[in-house]
Write a protein that holds these residues in place. Sequence first.
Motif, PDB file in Angstrom:
ATOM      1  N   LEU A   1      19.986  58.865  48.156  1.00  0.00           N
ATOM      2  CA  LEU A   1      19.278  59.091  46.898  1.00  0.00           C
ATOM      3  C   LEU A   1      18.091  60.019  47.094  1.00  0.00           C
ATOM      4  CD1 LEU A   1      19.104  58.423  43.907  1.00  0.00           C
ATOM      5  CD2 LEU A   1      17.781  56.374  44.495  1.00  0.00           C
ATOM      6  N   GLY A   2      17.408  59.876  48.239  1.00  0.00           N
ATOM      7  CA  GLY A   2      16.283  60.757  48.543  1.00  0.00           C
ATOM      8  C   GLY A   2      16.692  62.212  48.628  1.00  0.00           C
ATOM      9  N   LEU A   3      17.906  62.470  49.116  1.00  0.00           N
ATOM     10  CA  LEU A   3      18.414  63.841  49.175  1.00  0.00           C
ATOM     11  C   LEU A   3      18.475  64.454  47.785  1.00  0.00           C
ATOM     12  CD1 LEU A   3      19.679  66.063  51.013  1.00  0.00           C
ATOM     13  CD2 LEU A   3      21.899  65.027  50.501  1.00  0.00           C
ATOM     14  N   PHE A   4      18.982  63.692  46.807  1.00  0.00           N
ATOM     15  CA  PHE A   4      19.093  64.203  45.435  1.00  0.00           C
ATOM     16  C   PHE A   4      17.728  64.277  44.747  1.00  0.00           C
ATOM     17  CE2 PHE A   4      23.402  62.745  46.307  1.00  0.00           C
ATOM     18  CZ  PHE A   4      24.142  63.829  45.845  1.00  0.00           C
ATOM     19  N   LEU A   5      16.788  63.430  45.158  1.00  0.00           N
ATOM     20  CA  LEU A   5      15.444  63.504  44.604  1.00  0.00           C
ATOM     21  C   LEU A   5      14.709  64.753  45.089  1.00  0.00           C
ATOM     22  CD1 LEU A   5      14.290  59.786  44.967  1.00  0.00           C
ATOM     23  CD2 LEU A   5      14.400  61.056  42.808  1.00  0.00           C
TER      24      LEU A   5
ATOM     25  N   LEU B   1      18.538  66.952  36.683  1.00  0.00           N
ATOM     26  CA  LEU B   1      19.275  66.251  37.744  1.00  0.00           C
ATOM     27  C   LEU B   1      18.312  65.436  38.596  1.00  0.00           C
ATOM     28  CD1 LEU B   1      21.859  68.975  38.883  1.00  0.00           C
ATOM     29  CD2 LEU B   1      22.319  66.868  37.609  1.00  0.00           C
ATOM     30  N   GLY B   2      17.135  65.999  38.874  1.00  0.00           N
ATOM     31  CA  GLY B   2      16.120  65.241  39.604  1.00  0.00           C
ATOM     32  C   GLY B   2      15.626  64.045  38.812  1.00  0.00           C
ATOM     33  N   ILE B   3      15.464  64.218  37.503  1.00  0.00           N
ATOM     34  CA  ILE B   3      15.047  63.101  36.647  1.00  0.00           C
ATOM     35  C   ILE B   3      16.117  62.005  36.633  1.00  0.00           C
ATOM     36  CG2 ILE B   3      14.574  62.452  34.243  1.00  0.00           C
ATOM     37  CD1 ILE B   3      13.289  65.283  33.951  1.00  0.00           C
ATOM     38  N   ALA B   4      17.383  62.415  36.607  1.00  0.00           N
ATOM     39  CA  ALA B   4      18.482  61.434  36.657  1.00  0.00           C
ATOM     40  C   ALA B   4      18.435  60.639  37.957  1.00  0.00           C
ATOM     41  CB  ALA B   4      19.825  62.145  36.510  1.00  0.00           C
ATOM     42  N   ALA B   5      18.121  61.321  39.074  1.00  0.00           N
ATOM     43  CA  ALA B   5      17.990  60.618  40.352  1.00  0.00           C
ATOM     44  C   ALA B   5      16.827  59.638  40.311  1.00  0.00           C
ATOM     45  CB  ALA B   5      17.807  61.629  41.483  1.00  0.00           C
ATOM     46  N   ALA B   6      15.722  60.021  39.641  1.00  0.00           N
ATOM     47  CA  ALA B   6      14.570  59.117  39.521  1.00  0.00           C
ATOM     48  C   ALA B   6      14.904  57.902  38.658  1.00  0.00           C
ATOM     49  CB  ALA B   6      13.381  59.880  38.936  1.00  0.00           C
ATOM     50  N   ILE B   7      15.695  58.115  37.607  1.00  0.00           N
ATOM     51  CA  ILE B   7      16.128  56.987  36.773  1.00  0.00           C
ATOM     52  C   ILE B   7      17.002  56.035  37.586  1.00  0.00           C
ATOM     53  CG2 ILE B   7      17.547  56.351  34.772  1.00  0.00           C
ATOM     54  CD1 ILE B   7      16.599  58.965  33.458  1.00  0.00           C
ATOM     55  N   THR B   8      17.886  56.605  38.417  1.00  0.00           N
ATOM     56  CA  THR B   8      18.724  55.774  39.296  1.00  0.00           C
ATOM     57  C   THR B   8      17.855  54.956  40.241  1.00  0.00           C
ATOM     58  OG1 THR B   8      20.477  57.436  39.191  1.00  0.00           O
ATOM     59  CG2 THR B   8      20.600  55.815  40.971  1.00  0.00           C
ATOM     60  N   LEU B   9      16.817  55.587  40.781  1.00  0.00           N
ATOM     61  CA  LEU B   9      15.887  54.881  41.662  1.00  0.00           C
ATOM     62  C   LEU B   9      15.205  53.742  40.916  1.00  0.00           C
ATOM     63  CD1 LEU B   9      14.412  54.777  44.414  1.00  0.00           C
ATOM     64  CD2 LEU B   9      12.759  56.398  43.474  1.00  0.00           C
ATOM     65  N   TRP B  10      14.804  53.992  39.668  1.00  0.00           N
ATOM     66  CA  TRP B  10      14.151  52.953  38.861  1.00  0.00           C
ATOM     67  C   TRP B  10      15.101  51.782  38.621  1.00  0.00           C
ATOM     68  CZ3 TRP B  10      14.800  50.569  34.115  1.00  0.00           C
ATOM     69  CH2 TRP B  10      13.688  49.921  33.591  1.00  0.00           C
ATOM     70  N   LEU B  11      16.377  52.081  38.371  1.00  0.00           N
ATOM     71  CA  LEU B  11      17.361  51.025  38.130  1.00  0.00           C
ATOM     72  C   LEU B  11      17.634  50.211  39.392  1.00  0.00           C
ATOM     73  CD1 LEU B  11      19.892  52.976  35.872  1.00  0.00           C
ATOM     74  CD2 LEU B  11      18.312  51.175  35.145  1.00  0.00           C
ATOM     75  N   LEU B  12      17.749  50.900  40.533  1.00  0.00           N
ATOM     76  CA  LEU B  12      18.009  50.182  41.794  1.00  0.00           C
ATOM     77  C   LEU B  12      16.801  49.359  42.213  1.00  0.00           C
ATOM     78  CD1 LEU B  12      19.869  52.915  43.884  1.00  0.00           C
ATOM     79  CD2 LEU B  12      20.862  50.890  42.822  1.00  0.00           C
ATOM     80  N   ASN B  13      15.592  49.892  42.000  1.00  0.00           N
ATOM     81  CA  ASN B  13      14.343  49.187  42.283  1.00  0.00           C
ATOM     82  C   ASN B  13      14.310  48.579  43.685  1.00  0.00           C
ATOM     83  OD1 ASN B  13      11.768  48.171  41.731  1.00  0.00           O
ATOM     84  ND2 ASN B  13      12.574  46.237  40.952  1.00  0.00           N
ATOM     85  N   PRO B  14      14.475  49.409  44.740  1.00  0.00           N
ATOM     86  CA  PRO B  14      14.429  48.850  46.101  1.00  0.00           C
ATOM     87  C   PRO B  14      13.029  48.367  46.447  1.00  0.00           C
ATOM     88  CG  PRO B  14      14.414  51.236  46.187  1.00  0.00           C
ATOM     89  CD  PRO B  14      14.641  50.866  44.745  1.00  0.00           C
ATOM     90  N   MET B  15      12.942  47.356  47.271  1.00  0.00           N
ATOM     91  CA  MET B  15      11.640  46.858  47.716  1.00  0.00           C
ATOM     92  C   MET B  15      11.000  47.891  48.636  1.00  0.00           C
ATOM     93  SD  MET B  15      12.398  42.854  48.538  1.00  0.00           S
ATOM     94  CE  MET B  15      10.800  42.714  49.332  1.00  0.00           C
ATOM     95  N   ILE B  16       9.721  48.171  48.416  1.00  0.00           N
ATOM     96  CA  ILE B  16       9.028  49.122  49.284  1.00  0.00           C
ATOM     97  C   ILE B  16       8.151  48.425  50.319  1.00  0.00           C
ATOM     98  CG2 ILE B  16       9.071  51.046  47.662  1.00  0.00           C
ATOM     99  CD1 ILE B  16       6.322  50.281  46.704  1.00  0.00           C
ATOM    100  N   THR B  17       7.809  47.170  50.071  1.00  0.00           N
ATOM    101  CA  THR B  17       7.109  46.355  51.063  1.00  0.00           C
ATOM    102  C   THR B  17       7.681  44.953  51.000  1.00  0.00           C
ATOM    103  OG1 THR B  17       5.367  45.751  49.490  1.00  0.00           O
ATOM    104  CG2 THR B  17       4.950  47.653  50.898  1.00  0.00           C
ATOM    105  N   GLU B  18       7.401  44.172  52.008  1.00  0.00           N
ATOM    106  CA  GLU B  18       7.819  42.775  51.992  1.00  0.00           C
ATOM    107  C   GLU B  18       6.973  42.017  50.990  1.00  0.00           C
ATOM    108  OE1 GLU B  18      10.321  41.537  53.350  1.00  0.00           O
ATOM    109  OE2 GLU B  18      10.894  43.084  54.781  1.00  0.00           O
ATOM    110  N   GLY B  19       7.617  41.393  50.012  1.00  0.00           N
ATOM    111  CA  GLY B  19       6.878  40.642  49.012  1.00  0.00           C
ATOM    112  C   GLY B  19       6.368  41.534  47.903  1.00  0.00           C
ATOM    113  N   GLU B  20       5.574  40.991  47.025  1.00  0.00           N
ATOM    114  CA  GLU B  20       5.044  41.703  45.873  1.00  0.00           C
ATOM    115  C   GLU B  20       3.874  42.577  46.282  1.00  0.00           C
ATOM    116  OE1 GLU B  20       6.284  41.721  42.775  1.00  0.00           O
ATOM    117  OE2 GLU B  20       7.927  40.546  43.606  1.00  0.00           O
ATOM    118  N   PRO B  21       3.667  43.698  45.565  1.00  0.00           N
ATOM    119  CA  PRO B  21       2.498  44.527  45.852  1.00  0.00           C
ATOM    120  C   PRO B  21       1.215  43.755  45.605  1.00  0.00           C
ATOM    121  CG  PRO B  21       3.542  45.207  43.800  1.00  0.00           C
ATOM    122  CD  PRO B  21       4.462  44.214  44.438  1.00  0.00           C
TER     123      PRO B  21
END
Length: 414
Positions: free
Chosen positions: A21-25, A176-196
């Motif tokens: 996904l980062g490649l498309f972003l 296309l970049g915006i579409a990749a960002a929307i996909t990222l928002w939908l997937l919502n991967p964790m960026i740290t352990e636990g809540e920010p």
Amino acid sequence: MSFQTYADLWRIPDVRRILVLGLFLRIPMPASSVIVTLHVVGPLDRSYAEAGLVSTVLAIAMAISGPWLGRLLDRLGLRRTLLLPLAVLPITWSIAPWVGYLPLIGLIAVAGLFTVPSWSIVRQVVLRSVEPTQRTAALSADAIMTELAFMAGPVVGVLSASYLGTSWAMLVIQWLGIAAAITLWLLNPMITEGEPTVPSDAVPSDSGAPRRRFALPSWVNPGVVLLLAGTFTASLILIAEDLGTVAAMRDFDRTALLGLVMAIWALGSLLGALVYGALNRHPPAAVMLVLLGATTVLTAFAWGPISFAALLLLSGFFCAPTLTAALEAITSRVPSTVRGEVMGWHGSAITLGSALGAPTAGFAIDLIGWEGGFVLGGGLGLLIAAAIWLAVRRMSTPAEASLPPGERSPASAE
């Protein structure tokens, strides 16, 4: 050295998804850079200097956006942070292709301020998903994907501008970049352990002690500052090599080979990242900066296009590893709760290094010739690497001097 590490990383679902996904972003950034330049000098009938001003405005805006959007990632999490870019970017990039030069500058400045912090997000997801022993290999894998994006982006930009026209190409690539960002928002991967969580230095104190209005963040320390300075220097070297390469191929009367030579340089960087990540022991960032600076100066001694491409390939071998080594060292020195902001500053150091390096290298090339860009960039790299080494040595010596003789390192005893 073991390349099995990359296979192990690829088996981790979160790592695999975020790298792809980062490649498309990232591809829209170098693609749009080419398209915007062609758009300004083509349909808008402006000069290359005016096209360069647009790139400078975008670079400054992105340098500002990195730290503050990274700080929002740390405080608010991925989804709430992405709502800002997803609200602004569709509007700005839908209007920008159809306006005149001055409105274009303003819209691109706004788009730069709200650029999706893809570098911070991808690297935080990767670092959260791997074991500590896999950190350097994981960052090297991200560097490889970044090189692929910057190899493919200009090609995509030129082809889309040729077949669609610059206005439609700008619109399509950015969406296309915006579409990749929307996909990222939908997937919502964790960026740290636990809540920010809000960093401790941002929590009001009830102790009654006076607080400084402009206190530095708690993660700021001499080691991190020196590593950011090294990142800035590496970026300055790379832009000097970039401009020097264009000037060299013109001097050799081989301008038609410029794209091939640039691809060879990027291939060297990709191979360097691949090898660096597979090493069992990784040289520190200062050593990598010295090697990058030395091989950059060495490229100035090329006597023709073939020798130039070979020496540029060698110098490229140390490009991505130098940035990776600095980033790995920085992220290991700060808590995960502020990693987004720190990575934003890392990105700003790269952007500012390019912004300052471009006119400086251009002056050296005008004064000396194409060799001037390589001598200046590489020479500054060696000088700043030496300054960093001396500063680190001065900081470590007092600390080690207070230890009992048996606990001192061999280096301190010399």
